[in-house]
Design a protein around this motif. Sequence first.
Motif, PDB file in Angstrom:
ATOM      1  N   ALA A 160      13.689 -28.888 -10.621  1.00 20.93           N
ATOM      2  CA  ALA A 160      13.991 -30.317 -10.651  1.00 20.93           C
ATOM      3  C   ALA A 160      13.363 -31.035  -9.464  1.00 20.93           C
ATOM      4  O   ALA A 160      12.822 -32.141  -9.588  1.00 20.93           O
ATOM      5  CB  ALA A 160      15.506 -30.535 -10.675  1.00 20.93           C
ATOM      6  N   GLY A 161      13.401 -30.397  -8.286  1.00 22.02           N
ATOM      7  CA  GLY A 161      12.785 -31.000  -7.115  1.00 22.02           C
ATOM      8  C   GLY A 161      11.274 -31.062  -7.245  1.00 22.02           C
ATOM      9  O   GLY A 161      10.638 -32.037  -6.835  1.00 22.02           O
ATOM     10  N   HIS A 162      10.692 -30.008  -7.827  1.00 22.13           N
ATOM     11  CA  HIS A 162       9.250 -29.996  -8.051  1.00 22.13           C
ATOM     12  C   HIS A 162       8.837 -31.114  -9.001  1.00 22.13           C
ATOM     13  O   HIS A 162       7.844 -31.814  -8.764  1.00 22.13           O
ATOM     14  CB  HIS A 162       8.847 -28.636  -8.618  1.00 22.13           C
ATOM     15  CG  HIS A 162       7.415 -28.555  -9.064  1.00 22.13           C
ATOM     16  ND1 HIS A 162       6.360 -28.576  -8.184  1.00 22.13           N
ATOM     17  CD2 HIS A 162       6.870 -28.478 -10.308  1.00 22.13           C
ATOM     18  CE1 HIS A 162       5.220 -28.501  -8.854  1.00 22.13           C
ATOM     19  NE2 HIS A 162       5.503 -28.445 -10.147  1.00 22.13           N
ATOM     20  N   LEU A 163       9.597 -31.320 -10.082  1.00 22.20           N
ATOM     21  CA  LEU A 163       9.279 -32.369 -11.047  1.00 22.20           C
ATOM     22  C   LEU A 163       9.488 -33.754 -10.456  1.00 22.20           C
ATOM     23  O   LEU A 163       8.757 -34.694 -10.775  1.00 22.20           O
ATOM     24  CB  LEU A 163      10.135 -32.188 -12.309  1.00 22.20           C
ATOM     25  CG  LEU A 163       9.895 -30.906 -13.100  1.00 22.20           C
ATOM     26  CD1 LEU A 163      10.911 -30.776 -14.225  1.00 22.20           C
ATOM     27  CD2 LEU A 163       8.485 -30.875 -13.657  1.00 22.20           C
ATOM     28  N   ALA A 164      10.493 -33.884  -9.568  1.00 26.58           N
ATOM     29  CA  ALA A 164      10.758 -35.192  -8.964  1.00 26.58           C
ATOM     30  C   ALA A 164       9.580 -35.660  -8.121  1.00 26.58           C
ATOM     31  O   ALA A 164       9.316 -36.866  -8.019  1.00 26.58           O
ATOM     32  CB  ALA A 164      12.032 -35.123  -8.125  1.00 26.58           C
ATOM     33  N   THR A 206      16.858 -25.532 -12.964  1.00 29.34           N
ATOM     34  CA  THR A 206      17.131 -25.112 -11.599  1.00 29.34           C
ATOM     35  C   THR A 206      16.795 -26.240 -10.616  1.00 29.34           C
ATOM     36  O   THR A 206      15.933 -27.092 -10.890  1.00 29.34           O
ATOM     37  CB  THR A 206      16.308 -23.867 -11.239  1.00 29.34           C
ATOM     38  OG1 THR A 206      14.921 -24.183 -11.305  1.00 29.34           O
ATOM     39  CG2 THR A 206      16.607 -22.724 -12.203  1.00 29.34           C
ATOM     40  N   LYS A 207      17.455 -26.225  -9.483  1.00 27.65           N
ATOM     41  CA  LYS A 207      17.215 -27.262  -8.485  1.00 27.65           C
ATOM     42  C   LYS A 207      15.780 -27.207  -7.961  1.00 27.65           C
ATOM     43  O   LYS A 207      15.185 -28.238  -7.646  1.00 27.65           O
ATOM     44  CB  LYS A 207      18.210 -27.111  -7.325  1.00 27.65           C
ATOM     45  CG  LYS A 207      19.645 -27.458  -7.696  1.00 27.65           C
ATOM     46  CD  LYS A 207      20.568 -27.380  -6.483  1.00 27.65           C
ATOM     47  CE  LYS A 207      21.995 -27.774  -6.851  1.00 27.65           C
ATOM     48  NZ  LYS A 207      22.896 -27.707  -5.676  1.00 27.65           N
ATOM     49  N   LYS A 235      16.593 -35.575 -19.448  1.00 33.55           N
ATOM     50  CA  LYS A 235      15.847 -34.488 -20.079  1.00 33.55           C
ATOM     51  C   LYS A 235      14.596 -34.222 -19.243  1.00 33.55           C
ATOM     52  O   LYS A 235      13.887 -35.145 -18.853  1.00 33.55           O
ATOM     53  CB  LYS A 235      15.441 -34.871 -21.510  1.00 33.55           C
ATOM     54  CG  LYS A 235      16.616 -35.166 -22.440  1.00 33.55           C
ATOM     55  CD  LYS A 235      17.214 -33.886 -22.982  1.00 33.55           C
ATOM     56  CE  LYS A 235      18.327 -34.194 -23.981  1.00 33.55           C
ATOM     57  NZ  LYS A 235      17.790 -34.656 -25.270  1.00 33.55           N
ATOM     58  N   LEU A 236      14.332 -32.948 -18.995  1.00 29.02           N
ATOM     59  CA  LEU A 236      13.157 -32.541 -18.212  1.00 29.02           C
ATOM     60  C   LEU A 236      12.342 -31.535 -19.017  1.00 29.02           C
ATOM     61  O   LEU A 236      12.858 -30.893 -19.942  1.00 29.02           O
ATOM     62  CB  LEU A 236      13.590 -31.916 -16.880  1.00 29.02           C
ATOM     63  CG  LEU A 236      14.340 -32.835 -15.908  1.00 29.02           C
ATOM     64  CD1 LEU A 236      14.794 -32.046 -14.688  1.00 29.02           C
ATOM     65  CD2 LEU A 236      13.473 -34.017 -15.489  1.00 29.02           C
ATOM     66  N   PRO A 237      11.041 -31.376 -18.700  1.00 23.67           N
ATOM     67  CA  PRO A 237      10.218 -30.402 -19.435  1.00 23.67           C
ATOM     68  C   PRO A 237      10.784 -28.996 -19.320  1.00 23.67           C
ATOM     69  O   PRO A 237      11.233 -28.567 -18.253  1.00 23.67           O
ATOM     70  CB  PRO A 237       8.850 -30.515 -18.754  1.00 23.67           C
ATOM     71  CG  PRO A 237       8.846 -31.870 -18.130  1.00 23.67           C
ATOM     72  CD  PRO A 237      10.253 -32.147 -17.721  1.00 23.67           C
ATOM     73  N   SER A 238      10.747 -28.286 -20.436  1.00 30.81           N
ATOM     74  CA  SER A 238      11.264 -26.922 -20.461  1.00 30.81           C
ATOM     75  C   SER A 238      10.188 -25.873 -20.235  1.00 30.81           C
ATOM     76  O   SER A 238      10.489 -24.725 -19.918  1.00 30.81           O
ATOM     77  CB  SER A 238      11.948 -26.647 -21.807  1.00 30.81           C
ATOM     78  OG  SER A 238      11.042 -26.853 -22.879  1.00 30.81           O
ATOM     79  N   VAL A 239       8.913 -26.252 -20.399  1.00 27.43           N
ATOM     80  CA  VAL A 239       7.802 -25.302 -20.274  1.00 27.43           C
ATOM     81  C   VAL A 239       6.763 -25.896 -19.331  1.00 27.43           C
ATOM     82  O   VAL A 239       6.395 -27.067 -19.462  1.00 27.43           O
ATOM     83  CB  VAL A 239       7.150 -25.017 -21.639  1.00 27.43           C
ATOM     84  CG1 VAL A 239       5.980 -24.054 -21.481  1.00 27.43           C
ATOM     85  CG2 VAL A 239       8.172 -24.459 -22.611  1.00 27.43           C
ATOM     86  N   LEU A 240       6.302 -25.093 -18.380  1.00 26.05           N
ATOM     87  CA  LEU A 240       5.220 -25.492 -17.481  1.00 26.05           C
ATOM     88  C   LEU A 240       4.063 -24.510 -17.636  1.00 26.05           C
ATOM     89  O   LEU A 240       4.267 -23.295 -17.673  1.00 26.05           O
ATOM     90  CB  LEU A 240       5.684 -25.507 -16.012  1.00 26.05           C
ATOM     91  CG  LEU A 240       6.813 -26.457 -15.636  1.00 26.05           C
ATOM     92  CD1 LEU A 240       7.105 -26.355 -14.135  1.00 26.05           C
ATOM     93  CD2 LEU A 240       6.486 -27.892 -15.999  1.00 26.05           C
TER      94      LEU A 240
END
Length: 218
Positions: free
Chosen positions: A65-69, A61-62, A77-82
């Motif tokens: 993605a914004g939180h991870l950025a 989700t955007k 590839k981005l983390p799937s679990v937080l």
Amino acid sequence: MKGLIGRKVGMTQVYDEKGVLIPVTVVQAGPCVVTDVKTVERDGYSAVQLGFGERKAKNVTKARAGHLAKAGVTGDKLPSVLREIRTAAGDEAPAPGTVLNADVFEANDYLDVVGTTKGRGFQGVVRRYRFGGGRASHGGVWTRRTGSIGCCEWPGNVIKGKRMPGHMGNVPRTVQNLQVVRVMAEDNVLLVKGAIPGANGGILLIRSAIKKQTGAKK
């Protein structure tokens, strides 16, 4: 407080230096990236948020993605679990973007592991709560049923919390004071003594034990 997100691989057994057979659970612990650091001043509590696994960026989700950025976590590839690991106020926390591996733990450390138990679906009281059931002969007609669940007069209703048939499993469970038998840092693998809740492939939250001293002897 140290912690990681991991995945249950399965169970096996190893021998210690004295030749004693030890049942262990194989856990893929990390790599985990620090995605946020919670502070008392900003969030009201102190914690470190970790990311684990991989998911295609187009499927994230955007908002996430914004939180991870903000933590510098970008790419295809981005983390799937937080998950969050609570820390004590004032503890030094790793900076966002830092990658943590299995070597944050050492052999003989003690862990608290949180897993999700296997789902068993809708079950009756004999399996769910190990009720004895009714008589199997001499006119018994309720072999695996509950029996009386309420009262005719006062209070005239089924008491809240009465053990009855229902959904079984698929709930978080914590096992405390599990000992690390071996750390395979090159593969990000921990061998943890004993069993851990959940099916193979399930996500685990691994953190330092809060009731046992880390590094203590057996």
